[in-house]
Every structure is written in structure tokens, then in C-alpha cells.
Design a protein around this motif. Sequence first.
Motif, short mmCIF file in Angstrom:
data_model
loop_
_atom_site.label_atom_id
_atom_site.label_comp_id
_atom_site.label_asym_id
_atom_site.label_seq_id
_atom_site.Cartn_x
_atom_site.Cartn_y
_atom_site.Cartn_z
N ASP A 273 0.82 -1.22 0.00
CA ASP A 273 0.00 0.00 0.00
C ASP A 273 0.85 1.26 0.00
O ASP A 273 0.54 2.25 -0.68
N LEU A 274 1.94 1.27 0.77
CA LEU A 274 2.82 2.45 0.83
C LEU A 274 3.49 2.70 -0.52
O LEU A 274 3.60 3.85 -0.97
N VAL A 275 3.95 1.63 -1.15
CA VAL A 275 4.63 1.78 -2.44
C VAL A 275 3.64 2.19 -3.52
O VAL A 275 3.93 3.06 -4.36
N LYS A 276 2.47 1.59 -3.51
CA LYS A 276 1.42 1.95 -4.47
C LYS A 276 1.02 3.41 -4.30
O LYS A 276 0.85 4.16 -5.28
N ALA A 277 0.88 3.84 -3.04
CA ALA A 277 0.51 5.23 -2.76
C ALA A 277 1.60 6.18 -3.25
O ALA A 277 1.31 7.29 -3.74
N SER A 278 2.86 5.77 -3.13
CA SER A 278 3.97 6.59 -3.59
C SER A 278 3.90 6.78 -5.11
O SER A 278 4.11 7.87 -5.63
N GLN A 279 3.61 5.71 -5.82
CA GLN A 279 3.49 5.79 -7.27
C GLN A 279 2.31 6.67 -7.67
O GLN A 279 2.42 7.52 -8.57
N ASP A 280 1.19 6.47 -6.99
CA ASP A 280 -0.01 7.27 -7.29
C ASP A 280 0.23 8.75 -7.02
O ASP A 280 -0.26 9.63 -7.74
N LYS A 281 0.97 9.05 -5.96
CA LYS A 281 1.26 10.44 -5.60
C LYS A 281 2.09 11.11 -6.69
O LYS A 281 1.82 12.27 -7.06
N LEU A 282 3.09 10.38 -7.22
CA LEU A 282 3.91 10.96 -8.28
C LEU A 282 3.07 11.22 -9.53
O LEU A 282 3.19 12.27 -10.18
N LYS A 283 2.20 10.27 -9.89
CA LYS A 283 1.34 10.44 -11.07
C LYS A 283 0.42 11.64 -10.88
O LYS A 283 0.19 12.41 -11.82
N LYS A 284 -0.11 11.80 -9.67
CA LYS A 284 -1.00 12.93 -9.39
C LYS A 284 -0.25 14.25 -9.53
O LYS A 284 -0.78 15.24 -10.07
N ASN A 285 0.99 14.28 -9.07
CA ASN A 285 1.80 15.51 -9.18
C ASN A 285 2.06 15.85 -10.64
O ASN A 285 2.05 17.02 -11.03
N TRP A 286 2.31 14.82 -11.46
CA TRP A 286 2.53 15.05 -12.89
C TRP A 286 1.28 15.66 -13.54
O TRP A 286 1.37 16.59 -14.34
N ILE A 287 0.12 15.09 -13.21
CA ILE A 287 -1.13 15.58 -13.79
C ILE A 287 -1.38 17.03 -13.39
O ILE A 287 -1.78 17.87 -14.20
N THR A 288 -1.09 17.33 -12.13
CA THR A 288 -1.27 18.70 -11.63
C THR A 288 -0.38 19.69 -12.38
O THR A 288 -0.81 20.80 -12.72
#
Length: 291
Positions: A273-288
Motif C-alpha cells: 500500500d505504501l509503495v502503491k501510494a507513492s506511485q499514485d502520488k507521483l502520477k498525481k503531481n505530474w497531472i497537476t
Amino acid sequence: MLNEFYNYIANNTLCFFQSKGDVLQSGERYCLKLDTEEMVVGVDDALRNVTSQNNIQGSYSYGDVYSTFTLKISENMQVVVAAKRDGMTDDFLATLRNAELTENRFPILIITHSAIDTITSGTGDLAAKGMPFHAQSIIGKIKDDILKAQLSIADRTLLEVELKRKQSDRYSDKSSLFEYSDLLTVLGRGYVVDADYPSFSLLPDPTIKNMVDPKKITARLEENHKFFEEINRVYKHGNIQDELGNEFDKELVKQIAASKKKSLPWHENLTYDLVKASQDKLKKNWITRLR
């Protein structure tokens, strides 16, 4: 954790001889060849324990120079166990193999890690085709044990996925019992613990324990395995900042880099979950940033 692995081998060895029962013949010789002396000691100790606990342990002495234990199969039949440990030489093992063990000529089981074929020549190899520790027999037994074990849906699915992965891995030594040690350890214990996950190239995943859909569990395990393999490869051979910085947020990358600097396991204190959340966070930052 290897105790469960050794117990599994010991119990299946005992079951093999008990299943032969009345067809065991005097003077028969058997061999269980393992990878290392550590494995020999572990299995020998496990056999001693299980026979003692079940009151089916006897004893055998070769003059005044050697003593060991036996598996009591029936009133008139015992199997002498001779393990290559504690300085036991190949020459003495060969002497025991060729000796008449008591006036009843008890069968002998030699447990060895020796590469010398003369020790095992003329013996029934427990890893030969049709025997309990032949590769096909091991796989079949593991499949059967997974189905029969009282496992959670998540644990059962994890073991099934791992077994399929091992079968498809062309680099794995499918004839080696140790290749299956992680699976056999879990089966011997009866459930998966967090410490098992890295041995399956997986991140600990508390969330998966409550899932009940095998398809969703399998998909989650596959992504987990992909995360683990990618990070593990970079941790060992790549540039953490350059390669992982494009996949995960900077906090996780920094944590993994710090683990490498301290020569610690990179997956310590991490979960899927922590690693998945880290990946999702980076993708969200890119979209932003793109907006």
C-alpha cells in the motif's frame, strides 16, 4: 522459519516409509540427498523430534564408534537413519550402507549432502521418479497440500501464484527441495506471515488478508511482484535516484537510497500500500503540473 521446512520434509519422509509398511524389505538402502549440511542437520533433527514425539523412535549402534536413531515402522521393522553431520565421513557412510544392520538387517536411510555418487549408488533415491521428493512429486504434493490446508483465500491464492511462478521460471532448480522451502515453510506453519512476503519477492500486504476474490487477489499479487522486482533490481544494480525517481515520489526514493547507504534491506518497513501510494502520488503531481 526453516524449522517448518525441515518438519515438512521429515513428516513426508516418515509418511513414505510408513506407507511402504509391510513391503519394506530387510537390507534395503535409501538416500535423501540435500543441498547443504545445514539442511541435513535440520532434517535429521526434525526426524528425531517427530519420531520421539510419536513414540516411534528406536536406536542403533555400530559397535562403540557410532550411534543413531531408527524409525519404528512396525513391530519387526525399523529404518536406521544415518546423516552426514558432525564430522561424518563419506567412507564411514559407505561402511554403514554396506553393513548388515542388526540380525534383522534393518533398511537404512542415508541423509547426505555429498557430491560423491558412490555414497548413494545402490540406494533408492527419494528424489527419483515416483519417489516423494522427485520434482513432479513435490509439485503434485504441494498442490494437494494447498488445497487441503486450512488457509485463508488470500494465503491459498498467494501459494498457488507462487507455485506457478516457480514452475515457469526457467532458471530455478526444480529438482532442489530448497527451491520450494518458502512454500513448504508456509504449509508447515499453516499461514502466511509478513516476514514471508520478501522471500516470495513480494512486499508485505496486510490489506490482502481481508480480500476474498481470487482474481482480484491474483492481480494485486502480480502488481506487488512487479513493484518488488523493479525496486530490487535498481537497488542492487541501478541508479536509485535516476531510475526510481521516475516511478515513485521523492520520499520513497529517499528512503530506499538511505537503506542502501546503510546496507539495510530496502523493503524494511514498507508495504504494498505504501509503495502503491507513492506511485499514485507521483502520477498525481505530474497531472497537476500539466494542467
